[in-house]
Design a protein around this motif. Structure first.
Motif, PDB file in Angstrom:
ATOM      1  N   GLY A   1      13.150   3.231  14.543  1.00  0.00           N
ATOM      2  CA  GLY A   1      12.204   2.117  14.888  1.00  0.00           C
ATOM      3  C   GLY A   1      12.521   1.084  16.180  1.00  0.00           C
ATOM      4  N   ALA A   2      13.902   1.169  16.186  1.00  0.00           N
ATOM      5  CA  ALA A   2      14.325   0.084  17.306  1.00  0.00           C
ATOM      6  C   ALA A   2      14.135   0.953  18.618  1.00  0.00           C
ATOM      7  CB  ALA A   2      15.853  -0.095  17.115  1.00  0.00           C
ATOM      8  N   GLY A   3      14.493   2.426  18.441  1.00  0.00           N
ATOM      9  CA  GLY A   3      14.075   3.230  19.695  1.00  0.00           C
ATOM     10  C   GLY A   3      12.980   3.207  20.253  1.00  0.00           C
ATOM     11  N   GLY A   4      11.757   3.268  19.178  1.00  0.00           N
ATOM     12  CA  GLY A   4      10.416   3.397  19.661  1.00  0.00           C
ATOM     13  C   GLY A   4      10.027   1.765  20.518  1.00  0.00           C
ATOM     14  N   VAL A   5      10.617   0.649  20.010  1.00  0.00           N
ATOM     15  CA  VAL A   5      10.530  -0.464  20.833  1.00  0.00           C
ATOM     16  C   VAL A   5      11.112  -0.377  22.276  1.00  0.00           C
ATOM     17  CG1 VAL A   5      10.871  -3.229  20.836  1.00  0.00           C
ATOM     18  CG2 VAL A   5      10.307  -1.990  18.914  1.00  0.00           C
ATOM     19  N   ALA A   6      12.247   0.026  22.204  1.00  0.00           N
ATOM     20  CA  ALA A   6      13.099   0.474  23.434  1.00  0.00           C
ATOM     21  C   ALA A   6      12.357   1.281  24.344  1.00  0.00           C
ATOM     22  CB  ALA A   6      14.420   0.824  23.123  1.00  0.00           C
ATOM     23  N   GLY A   7      11.590   2.502  23.791  1.00  0.00           N
ATOM     24  CA  GLY A   7      11.084   3.231  24.376  1.00  0.00           C
ATOM     25  C   GLY A   7       9.542   2.532  25.133  1.00  0.00           C
ATOM     26  N   LEU A   8       8.968   1.846  24.679  1.00  0.00           N
ATOM     27  CA  LEU A   8       7.988   1.002  25.412  1.00  0.00           C
ATOM     28  C   LEU A   8       8.311   0.332  26.464  1.00  0.00           C
ATOM     29  CD1 LEU A   8       6.006   0.343  22.123  1.00  0.00           C
ATOM     30  CD2 LEU A   8       5.109   1.932  23.594  1.00  0.00           C
ATOM     31  N   LEU A   9       9.358  -0.319  26.312  1.00  0.00           N
ATOM     32  CA  LEU A   9      10.059  -1.157  27.449  1.00  0.00           C
ATOM     33  C   LEU A   9      10.273  -0.294  28.616  1.00  0.00           C
ATOM     34  CD1 LEU A   9      12.245  -4.053  25.873  1.00  0.00           C
ATOM     35  CD2 LEU A   9      10.013  -4.147  26.897  1.00  0.00           C
ATOM     36  N   LEU A  10      10.958   0.987  28.481  1.00  0.00           N
ATOM     37  CA  LEU A  10      11.491   1.815  29.265  1.00  0.00           C
ATOM     38  C   LEU A  10      10.118   2.344  29.968  1.00  0.00           C
ATOM     39  CD1 LEU A  10      13.729   3.200  30.654  1.00  0.00           C
ATOM     40  CD2 LEU A  10      13.950   4.972  28.913  1.00  0.00           C
ATOM     41  N   GLY A  11       9.308   2.719  29.016  1.00  0.00           N
ATOM     42  CA  GLY A  11       7.991   3.405  29.818  1.00  0.00           C
ATOM     43  C   GLY A  11       7.330   2.452  30.416  1.00  0.00           C
ATOM     44  N   ALA A  12       7.180   1.171  30.259  1.00  0.00           N
ATOM     45  CA  ALA A  12       6.414   0.434  31.130  1.00  0.00           C
ATOM     46  C   ALA A  12       7.214   0.225  32.498  1.00  0.00           C
ATOM     47  CB  ALA A  12       6.521  -0.974  30.282  1.00  0.00           C
ATOM     48  N   THR A  13       8.551  -0.034  32.460  1.00  0.00           N
ATOM     49  CA  THR A  13       9.223  -0.051  33.603  1.00  0.00           C
ATOM     50  C   THR A  13       9.168   1.300  34.488  1.00  0.00           C
ATOM     51  OG1 THR A  13      11.170  -1.241  32.522  1.00  0.00           O
ATOM     52  CG2 THR A  13      11.646  -0.305  34.452  1.00  0.00           C
ATOM     53  N   LEU A  14       9.035   2.469  33.802  1.00  0.00           N
ATOM     54  CA  LEU A  14       8.789   3.792  34.589  1.00  0.00           C
ATOM     55  C   LEU A  14       7.611   4.209  34.992  1.00  0.00           C
ATOM     56  CD1 LEU A  14      11.893   5.834  32.723  1.00  0.00           C
ATOM     57  CD2 LEU A  14      11.960   4.772  34.789  1.00  0.00           C
ATOM     58  N   ALA A  15       6.900   3.661  34.591  1.00  0.00           N
ATOM     59  CA  ALA A  15       5.258   3.901  34.462  1.00  0.00           C
ATOM     60  C   ALA A  15       4.696   4.100  36.217  1.00  0.00           C
ATOM     61  CB  ALA A  15       4.206   3.051  34.082  1.00  0.00           C
ATOM     62  N   ASP A  16       5.093   3.378  36.762  1.00  0.00           N
ATOM     63  CA  ASP A  16       4.519   3.482  38.106  1.00  0.00           C
ATOM     64  C   ASP A  16       5.570   4.119  38.962  1.00  0.00           C
ATOM     65  OD1 ASP A  16       2.267   1.983  38.019  1.00  0.00           O
ATOM     66  OD2 ASP A  16       3.343   0.080  38.072  1.00  0.00           O
ATOM     67  N   ARG A  17       6.606   4.276  38.582  1.00  0.00           N
ATOM     68  CA  ARG A  17       7.702   5.379  39.265  1.00  0.00           C
ATOM     69  C   ARG A  17       7.433   6.849  39.051  1.00  0.00           C
ATOM     70  NH1 ARG A  17      13.626   2.142  39.699  1.00  0.00           N
ATOM     71  NH2 ARG A  17      12.650  -0.080  40.213  1.00  0.00           N
ATOM     72  N   LEU A  18       7.263   6.939  37.854  1.00  0.00           N
ATOM     73  CA  LEU A  18       7.125   8.479  37.422  1.00  0.00           C
ATOM     74  C   LEU A  18       5.547   8.771  37.435  1.00  0.00           C
ATOM     75  CD1 LEU A  18       9.771   8.542  34.376  1.00  0.00           C
ATOM     76  CD2 LEU A  18       9.995   9.390  36.956  1.00  0.00           C
ATOM     77  N   GLY A  19       4.729   8.148  37.042  1.00  0.00           N
ATOM     78  CA  GLY A  19       3.340   8.315  36.713  1.00  0.00           C
ATOM     79  C   GLY A  19       3.041   9.112  35.354  1.00  0.00           C
ATOM     80  N   ALA A  20       1.876   9.104  35.126  1.00  0.00           N
ATOM     81  CA  ALA A  20       1.537   9.673  33.796  1.00  0.00           C
ATOM     82  C   ALA A  20       1.867  10.806  33.686  1.00  0.00           C
ATOM     83  CB  ALA A  20       0.133   9.449  33.501  1.00  0.00           C
ATOM     84  N   ARG A  21       1.883  11.736  34.462  1.00  0.00           N
ATOM     85  CA  ARG A  21       2.294  13.138  34.342  1.00  0.00           C
ATOM     86  C   ARG A  21       3.708  13.394  34.072  1.00  0.00           C
ATOM     87  NH1 ARG A  21       1.302  17.960  38.771  1.00  0.00           N
ATOM     88  NH2 ARG A  21       3.325  16.588  39.646  1.00  0.00           N
ATOM     89  N   ASN A  22       4.411  12.779  34.989  1.00  0.00           N
ATOM     90  CA  ASN A  22       5.963  13.058  34.870  1.00  0.00           C
ATOM     91  C   ASN A  22       6.559  12.205  33.656  1.00  0.00           C
ATOM     92  OD1 ASN A  22       5.953  14.434  37.117  1.00  0.00           O
ATOM     93  ND2 ASN A  22       6.308  12.651  38.616  1.00  0.00           N
TER      94      ASN A  22
END
Length: 410
Positions: free
Chosen positions: A70-91
């Motif tokens: 459960g904690a990993g899911g919360v952290a994953g969303l934070l990381l995903g929001a940070t990486l979203a514009d750097r990686l894009g949806a496909r990557n």
């Protein structure tokens, strides 16, 4: 001659526009299928406790692994929001789903508990990385007047996948001779299928429109810009409060049913009825509710979720269990898509993925801490937990309405 060249250039431009349109429509379909696949392959949180118990680990260690997930899911969303514009949806999808596949399958072969615990946490982080960027791209590829409907379809994929995942998981478990090899490899292959689909059909990067906020497109300034949006911060807080109240039907309500010696069948019927109603009726009703003012729709859904929990405060009985569940289920199907669409609708274009990631984080955080809060209140207050949850739901509704600008309409 010049006219002929102009005509050919215009034709090429028309073809290019048509090809771009076709590509965007394909990407939208792949993103929606990906939402379904990601939830359909979400066996790990359902079976990890059973798997570790079968391996001989104690109840405490098995429960800790679920908490780490459960904690990993919360952290994953934070990381995903940070990486979203750097990686894009496909990557993001390729990276997250590939890592999820490898980590999930590795659980079958890791030598000890510490390694398993690390793999569970990382698998949960990886499974959430794609979500902010994919939701942002889904919004960017959809006209403004269809935002609520597209997020209704997004929620349909989530709910359908979540409903089918336990059934598919149990089927793989029994097909595998009541062993977990086929189960975890099945989850890994589903994640890889989405990664392959994303690699082929999703654009390499989303391209936020330029605007006055473009200077906030990268770095800490993006977060500063979002935190300056006080109305949106109110919405995020309302989202967390609503999630705390919403999740009580999975955590505190079973404790209430057991304490009141009500036949557990009625609780099962209520939960199944909620899932059935959401899957069958939410999308058709969204065709109507998408035209309602956003402030009204969000206020209505948050109010009904709180009211439904308040109804559990009546002397517990089968009628109360089912009736109260129907009340908050009505709120869910009427306004759930509007709540999910609002972050994309209100965000400045360069900050869309960050706004969406913030919403997903706060919603997940609420569902993570809600069972802890509800359980602690139930131990101290017993049946009195429900009036408290009703007040929290009312606070969520008031904050939600205050957060939304009158001009923020579909």
């Amino acid at each position: 001659m010049t006219m002929a060249i102009d005509i050919k250039a215009e034709e090429r431009g028309t073809v290019a526009v048509w090809n771009t349109f076709r590509e965007s429509q394909l990407a939208v379909k792949v993103l929606l299928v990906g939402v379904f696949l990601s939830r359909l392959g979400g066996f790990l949180n359902i079976f990890i406790v059973l798997y570790l118990a079968a391996k001989g680990y104690s109840t405490e260690r098995s429960a800790l692994a679920l908490s780490v997930y459960g904690a990993g899911g919360v952290a994953g969303l934070l990381l995903g929001a940070t990486l979203a514009d750097r990686l894009g949806a496909r990557n993001s999808a390729v990276l997250g789903m590939t890592a999820t596949a490898v980590l999930t399958a590795s659980l079958l072969y890791l030598p000890g508990y510490p390694a398993v615990l690390v793999a569970v946490g990382l698998a949960s982080v990886a499974a959430q990385i794609y979500r902010p960027s994919s939701a942002s791209l889904l919004s960017e590829l959809t006209p403004e007047d269809r935002q609520v409907m597209i997020f209704g379809m997004y929620r349909f994929g989530l709910n359908l996948g979540a409903t089918a995942a336990p059934l598919l998981g149990f089927a793989l478990f029994y097909l595998g001779g009541r062993e977990y090899t086929l189960l975890f490899w099945g989850e890994g292959l589903i994640a890889l299928a989405y990664a392959a689909l994303a690699l082929v059909a999703i654009p390499a990067r989303s391209r936020p429109a330029a605007g006055p906020d473009a200077s906030a497109e990268s770095g800490p300034a993006r977060y500063v810009a979002m935190f300056h949006d006080r109305r949106y911060l109110l919405f995020l807080f309302a989202t967390m409060l609503n999630a705390i109240v919403y999740v009580q039907y999975l955590s505190t309500l079973p404790l209430e049913v057991k304490a009141a010696h009500v036949w557990v069948l009625w609780y099962t019927v209520a939960v199944s009825l909620n899932g059935l109603i959401v899957v069958v009726f939410e999308l058709p009703l969204t065709k109507i509710s998408q035209h309602w003012p956003t402030r009204f729709t969000v206020g209505l859904t948050l109010t009904l979720v709180g009211l439904g929990n308040a109804c559990y405060g009546f002397p517990i009985s089968p009628v109360v269990i089912i009736g109260a569940t129907l009340v908050w289920t009505l709120g869910e199907i009427l306004g759930g898509p509007s709540v999910f669409a609002y972050p994309a609708m209100t965000a400045p274009p360069p900050l869309k993925s960050l706004y969406i990631g913030g919403f997903q984080f706060m919603h997940t955080l609420g569902t993570a801490v809600g069972p802890i809060i509800g359980g602690a209140l139930f131990v101290r207050l017993g049946h009195g937990v429900w009036p408290v949850m009703a007040l929290v739901g009312l606070a969520a509704a008031v904050l939600g309405v205050a957060a939304i600008r009158p001009t923020d309409s579909p």
